[in-house]
Design an enzyme around this catalytic site. Sequence first.
Site, PDB file in Angstrom:
ATOM      1  N   ARG A  57       0.838  -1.214   0.000  1.00 34.86           N
ATOM      2  CA  ARG A  57       0.000   0.000   0.000  1.00 34.86           C
ATOM      3  C   ARG A  57       0.872   1.262   0.000  1.00 34.86           C
ATOM      4  NH1 ARG A  57      -2.209   2.130   4.401  1.00 34.86           N
ATOM      5  NH2 ARG A  57      -2.466   0.140   5.463  1.00 34.86           N
ATOM      6  N   TYR A 110     -17.814  13.831 -15.748  1.00 32.07           N
ATOM      7  CA  TYR A 110     -18.251  12.436 -15.635  1.00 32.07           C
ATOM      8  C   TYR A 110     -19.287  12.328 -14.512  1.00 32.07           C
ATOM      9  CZ  TYR A 110     -17.922   7.481 -14.485  1.00 32.07           C
ATOM     10  OH  TYR A 110     -18.212   6.181 -14.198  1.00 32.07           O
ATOM     11  N   ASP A 182      -8.834  16.415 -15.782  1.00 30.48           N
ATOM     12  CA  ASP A 182      -9.107  15.012 -16.099  1.00 30.48           C
ATOM     13  C   ASP A 182      -8.835  14.847 -17.592  1.00 30.48           C
ATOM     14  OD1 ASP A 182     -10.278  12.607 -16.887  1.00 30.48           O
ATOM     15  OD2 ASP A 182     -11.854  12.713 -15.368  1.00 30.48           O
ATOM     16  N   LYS A 207      -9.361   3.314 -19.248  1.00 28.97           N
ATOM     17  CA  LYS A 207      -9.712   3.628 -20.625  1.00 28.97           C
ATOM     18  C   LYS A 207      -8.493   3.447 -21.546  1.00 28.97           C
ATOM     19  CE  LYS A 207     -13.708   4.508 -18.777  1.00 28.97           C
ATOM     20  NZ  LYS A 207     -13.608   5.163 -17.523  1.00 28.97           N
TER      21      LYS A 207
HETATM   22  C1  LIG Z   1     -13.710  11.251 -17.796  1.00 26.93           C
HETATM   23  C2  LIG Z   1     -13.755  10.215 -16.716  1.00 26.93           C
HETATM   24  N1  LIG Z   1     -13.141  10.463 -15.544  1.00 26.93           N
HETATM   25  C3  LIG Z   1     -13.160   9.571 -14.534  1.00 26.93           C
HETATM   26  C4  LIG Z   1     -13.801   8.353 -14.670  1.00 26.93           C
HETATM   27  C5  LIG Z   1     -13.794   7.381 -13.522  1.00 26.93           C
HETATM   28  O1  LIG Z   1     -12.906   6.331 -13.793  1.00 26.93           O
HETATM   29  P1  LIG Z   1     -13.064   4.830 -13.235  1.00 26.93           P
HETATM   30  O2  LIG Z   1     -14.303   4.268 -13.852  1.00 26.93           O
HETATM   31  O3  LIG Z   1     -11.805   4.179 -13.703  1.00 26.93           O
HETATM   32  O4  LIG Z   1     -13.183   4.930 -11.758  1.00 26.93           O
HETATM   33  C6  LIG Z   1     -14.423   8.034 -15.880  1.00 26.93           C
HETATM   34  C7  LIG Z   1     -15.111   6.752 -16.042  1.00 26.93           C
HETATM   35  O5  LIG Z   1     -15.811   6.523 -17.015  1.00 26.93           O
HETATM   36  C8  LIG Z   1     -14.403   9.001 -16.934  1.00 26.93           C
HETATM   37  O6  LIG Z   1     -14.994   8.761 -18.109  1.00 26.93           O
END
Ligand SMILES: Cc1ncc(COP(=O)(O)O)c(C=O)c1O
Length: 400
Positions: A57, A110, A182, A207
């Site tokens: 961790r 998101y 992001d 992704k």
């Molecule tokens: C733009 C964006 N940020 C953050 C996330 C969150 O990621 P995770 O699903 O890996 O927790 C997503 C998930 O679809 C996303 O599309």
Amino acid sequence: MKKVHKDTEAIHTGYTSGQHHDSLAVPLYQTSTFTFDTAEQGARRFAGEEEGGIYSRLGNPTVRVLEERMTALEKGAGTLAFGSGMAAVSTILTHLTKSGDHIVCSRGIYGCTFGLLGIMEEKYAISHTLTAMRTEEEIEAAVTPETVCLYIESPINPTTELVDLRAAAAVAERHGLKVVVDNTFASPYLQNPIEFGADFVLHSATKYINGHGDVIAGLLTGRNEEDIQQIRGTVQKDYGGIISPFDAWLLIRGLKTLPLRMQRHTENAGKLTEFLKSQDMVEDIFYPFDDLNPQADLARQQMTAGGGLVSFTIKGGQPTAQLFMNQLKLIKIAVSLGDAETLIQHPATMTHSGVPEQERVLMGIGDGLLRLSAGLEDADDLIADLSQAFRAASACEQVN
Ligand SMILES: Cc1ncc(COP(=O)(O)O)c(C=O)c1O
């Protein structure tokens, strides 16, 4: 390593085989803990000494390779790996805020990030303002004396709208705010927000970074190493949302082909955009590098290519959009993006179903909006599938 191109960094940074029994592939240290030697064993290190591994961790050699490679690709000074993109989002927002603070956020975000902001407001009195961030003035107007950071998605999920990262950084500098971006939709191959003034860049590594649809993970890169080390020793360590060594190993493998994959995703998305433009059932289309996109110039300034996401609106709203999706044969209906398989989803009822309708409409997520993540298949096969689905949906509508 001497400064090399991103394609080379994605394969080599952070690892030399000579240190690890000449293994070409980065070894997988699938261990929860690390041993300390006794005096009799020669005492390479004694308990209490910080050198070397302690507990996974707190750090793990496989994870460290991933973190170092990502730091190079994002042009930052340090990276932390997490068990999900949301763990990266919640860690940085927890690190930057305390009760009474305020966050200015790009209007499109998101769905689960939107949910997290709601939790922070309700439980910890950390408020936020969502704003379209179209101009410097618009960003500035949302800043209050309590504001501590700008939280930005660009391109925004799911509309692919952009925020001018330079303009955001200029406002942040004037008010002493941190900028968090992001960068999931662009990937570090197509956009490096730190170059435009961001302090932190995060990814849902689930992704494009992994790219194979078999890992949930997150990454957070910082402009300053001290910030990253501070988060490593506090919020990340004590909240504990770390990545598993095996998932880190899969991401290291995924990163090797990120440049090639992004080129193909982009090529396919461009071809699908042109095809969708020719369809009568399509009302609007959103793709950053599309010449008709009013933000195309901005896209070319901050991204090196348009990426794999295309959003479009179907005439007739939700019933027609769902009717169309249900006719697809090769393209899969699924949330997530950035995989080898082309995926389609209906944000209003899927990724953004948790956002109240009024806010969703302000975010540009109408009932007829679909988000397409172009995969790595042959574009002609994808176009053939879309084409037959448009024909079938149109035939069903005429019967009804
Ligand atoms: C733009 C964006 N940020 C953050 C996330 C969150 O990621 P995770 O699903 O890996 O927790 C997503 C998930 O679809 C996303 O599309």
